[in-house]
Design a protein around this motif. Structure first.
Motif, PDB file in Angstrom:
ATOM      1  N   ASP A  38      -8.555  -5.052   9.693  1.00 56.92           N
ATOM      2  CA  ASP A  38      -7.732  -4.965   8.485  1.00 56.92           C
ATOM      3  C   ASP A  38      -7.974  -3.759   7.462  1.00 56.92           C
ATOM      4  O   ASP A  38      -8.807  -3.190   7.742  1.00 56.92           O
ATOM      5  CB  ASP A  38      -8.267  -6.236   7.782  1.00 56.92           C
ATOM      6  CG  ASP A  38      -7.308  -6.738   6.374  1.00 56.92           C
ATOM      7  OD1 ASP A  38      -6.143  -6.540   6.623  1.00 56.92           O
ATOM      8  OD2 ASP A  38      -7.684  -7.257   5.546  1.00 56.92           O
TER       9      ASP A  38
ATOM     10  N   ALA B 111       0.878  -1.215  -0.251  1.00 52.97           N
ATOM     11  CA  ALA B 111      -0.070  -0.121   0.184  1.00 52.97           C
ATOM     12  C   ALA B 111       0.865   1.155  -0.148  1.00 52.97           C
ATOM     13  O   ALA B 111       0.509   2.323  -0.593  1.00 52.97           O
ATOM     14  CB  ALA B 111      -0.813   0.037   1.189  1.00 52.97           C
TER      15      ALA B 111
ATOM     16  N   THR C 163      -2.265 -10.439   7.416  1.00 51.28           N
ATOM     17  CA  THR C 163      -3.458 -10.600   7.416  1.00 51.28           C
ATOM     18  C   THR C 163      -4.140 -11.460   6.278  1.00 51.28           C
ATOM     19  O   THR C 163      -5.050 -12.214   6.582  1.00 51.28           O
ATOM     20  CB  THR C 163      -4.334  -9.296   7.361  1.00 51.28           C
ATOM     21  OG1 THR C 163      -4.148  -8.468   6.312  1.00 51.28           O
ATOM     22  CG2 THR C 163      -3.946  -8.450   8.480  1.00 51.28           C
ATOM     23  N   ALA C 164      -3.545 -11.528   5.083  1.00 51.12           N
ATOM     24  CA  ALA C 164      -3.980 -12.489   3.870  1.00 51.12           C
ATOM     25  C   ALA C 164      -3.770 -14.079   4.595  1.00 51.12           C
ATOM     26  O   ALA C 164      -4.944 -14.620   4.117  1.00 51.12           O
ATOM     27  CB  ALA C 164      -3.213 -12.416   2.943  1.00 51.12           C
TER      28      ALA C 164
ATOM     29  N   PRO D 213      -8.208  -2.016   1.448  1.00 55.44           N
ATOM     30  CA  PRO D 213      -8.259  -2.584   0.177  1.00 55.44           C
ATOM     31  C   PRO D 213      -8.240  -4.167   0.397  1.00 55.44           C
ATOM     32  O   PRO D 213      -8.478  -4.667  -0.560  1.00 55.44           O
ATOM     33  CB  PRO D 213      -6.948  -2.123  -0.118  1.00 55.44           C
ATOM     34  CG  PRO D 213      -6.490  -0.937   0.583  1.00 55.44           C
ATOM     35  CD  PRO D 213      -7.335  -0.903   1.948  1.00 55.44           C
ATOM     36  N   THR D 214      -7.727  -4.687   1.490  1.00 51.42           N
ATOM     37  CA  THR D 214      -7.600  -6.209   1.501  1.00 51.42           C
ATOM     38  C   THR D 214      -8.993  -6.794   2.276  1.00 51.42           C
ATOM     39  O   THR D 214      -9.255  -7.919   1.973  1.00 51.42           O
ATOM     40  CB  THR D 214      -6.478  -6.504   2.226  1.00 51.42           C
ATOM     41  OG1 THR D 214      -6.419  -6.136   3.414  1.00 51.42           O
ATOM     42  CG2 THR D 214      -5.123  -6.377   1.409  1.00 51.42           C
ATOM     43  N   GLY D 215      -9.448  -6.032   3.089  1.00 55.28           N
ATOM     44  CA  GLY D 215     -10.725  -6.623   3.816  1.00 55.28           C
ATOM     45  C   GLY D 215     -12.139  -6.357   3.320  1.00 55.28           C
ATOM     46  O   GLY D 215     -12.748  -7.245   3.212  1.00 55.28           O
TER      47      GLY D 215
ATOM     48  N   SER E  17      -1.344  -9.296  11.782  1.00 57.58           N
ATOM     49  CA  SER E  17      -0.617  -9.441  10.979  1.00 57.58           C
ATOM     50  C   SER E  17       0.922  -9.508  11.481  1.00 57.58           C
ATOM     51  O   SER E  17       2.011  -9.566  10.779  1.00 57.58           O
ATOM     52  CB  SER E  17      -0.462  -8.299   9.870  1.00 57.58           C
ATOM     53  OG  SER E  17      -0.414  -7.102  10.686  1.00 57.58           O
TER      54      SER E  17
ATOM     55  N   SER F  47      -8.968   1.215   8.963  1.00 60.06           N
ATOM     56  CA  SER F  47      -9.211  -0.264   8.914  1.00 60.06           C
ATOM     57  C   SER F  47     -10.583  -0.443   9.099  1.00 60.06           C
ATOM     58  O   SER F  47     -11.307   0.424   9.667  1.00 60.06           O
ATOM     59  CB  SER F  47      -8.274  -0.620   9.834  1.00 60.06           C
ATOM     60  OG  SER F  47      -6.639  -0.750   9.911  1.00 60.06           O
TER      61      SER F  47
ATOM     62  N   MET G 108      -7.214 -14.680   6.878  1.00 59.44           N
ATOM     63  CA  MET G 108      -8.433 -14.777   6.131  1.00 59.44           C
ATOM     64  C   MET G 108      -9.383 -15.950   6.116  1.00 59.44           C
ATOM     65  O   MET G 108     -10.410 -16.033   6.552  1.00 59.44           O
ATOM     66  CB  MET G 108      -8.469 -13.832   4.800  1.00 59.44           C
ATOM     67  CG  MET G 108      -8.179 -12.579   4.735  1.00 59.44           C
ATOM     68  SD  MET G 108      -9.480 -11.856   5.793  1.00 59.44           S
ATOM     69  CE  MET G 108      -9.205  -9.875   5.322  1.00 59.44           C
TER      70      MET G 108
END
Length: 321
Positions: free
Chosen positions: A203, A41, A186-187, A206-208, A157, A125, A190
């Motif tokens: 999270d 990011a 964090t990926a 963008p990822t959550g 993470s 987040s 998930m």
């Protein structure tokens, strides 16, 4: 012609050193150190910002990724660079607000060895729970945790990351006992969150958010102090826990001693870049809210944030081991 050049040179020699330097700045490309890997990011933010900043300054701004040691390697390079405006640092909450309290023997002082230039962005987040969770709001989640101390857990993470600190701040303000389960990013957490093996995760947007949009997870709230324009449908955690805020900020620094005239030039270019409609659209897709500030406002923001995280780190005995 020769006389005109002579007069220009003579007048320049009468200017203070910083003002004289600012007249010709930038006469070559500017190096923007990103203390994290390419593709993340911070890197994507830097590349979006640098292109427009270069246009405003009249020379290119080149991103230089120097990852390692939680951002300390890149930050150290920036701190030790010449104070001529040709080396800048895109710093984050991790490098200048969390790092000083959680990393032993940093090779630099985050206040003494840098010149603040400006605040350029925020990344809130979201509070995520499995679809199987009976909680439909922050209030309901806290009530469940209080009635069942030790039953619930949260993912992060890794130890000492802003994800863990956000959850620990939440625990402290909510008065709940929740077990920490660290992951290497964090990926990796998930799948366990989706399956219900993990009960909670704070999270990055963008990822959550994709997991929420496609129905695999439920979002209860956003961690900014107020509703975020990026997810206006989500209430802030602060509606339930007044004062709760956890936002990763992004800001520009130069080495210590950077002349005020150059600080002003870069600050203006950054502000013009972050308010550009095209840049704002790109940043919002990254889950980042563009920001602007004076150098003094930015310094005050970092000092306040550092004090907040230091308190949590000390109280909760958090380490990055």
């Amino acid at each position: 012609m020769q006389r005109r050049h002579f007069l220009q040179a003579a007048s320049a020699s009468l200017l203070p050193a910083g003002a004289a330097l600012a007249q010709s700045y930038p006469s070559k490309p500017i190096r923007l150190i990103v203390p994290f890997p390419a593709g993340g990011a911070t890197d994507l933010f830097a590349r979006t910002l640098s292109q427009k900043m270069g246009e405003k300054l009249g020379n290119s701004v080149v991103v230089d990724n120097k990852p390692g040691a939680g951002g300390a390697i890149g930050a150290d390079l920036a701190a030790k660079a010449p104070a001529d405006g040709y080396t800048l640092l895109l710093a984050t909450t991790s490098t200048h607000a969390i790092g000083p309290s959680i990393t032993a023997r940093l090779p630099y002082d985050t206040v003494r060895d840098f010149t603040p230039i400006g605040h350029v962005g925020n990344a809130p987040s979201i509070m995520l729970v499995p679809n199987s969770s009976p909680a439909r709001s922050v209030k309901e989640w806290i009530e469940l945790a209080r009635k069942n101390p030790g039953r619930f857990n949260y993912a992060s993470s890794g130890n000492g990351t802003v994800v863990q600190l956000t959850a620990e701040l939440f625990k402290s303000m909510a008065g709940v006992f929740v077990t920490h389960i660290p992951y290497k990013g964090t990926a990796l957490a998930m799948p366990d969150l989706v399956s219900g093996k993990v009960d909670l995760l704070f999270d990055a947007l963008p990822t959550g958010l994709p997991f929420v949009r496609d129905g695999r997870l439920r979002a209860l709230a956003v961690t900014s102090l107020k509703r975020s324009p990026l997810v206006p449908e989500l209430p802030p955690v602060s509606d339930t826990l007044p004062g709760f805020e956890s936002v990763t900020w992004f800001g520009l620094y130069g080495p210590k001693g950077l002349p005020a005239e150059l600080v002003a030039r870069v600050n203006t270019a950054a502000a013009q870049a972050t308010t550009d409609p095209e840049v704002r659209e790109k940043l919002e897709k990254l889950g980042i809210e563009p920001a602007t500030s004076t150098p003094a406002q930015f310094a005050a923001l970092v000092a306040q944030d550092a004090a907040k995280w230091k308190k949590i780190i000390v109280e909760r005995k958090i380490t990055n081991d």
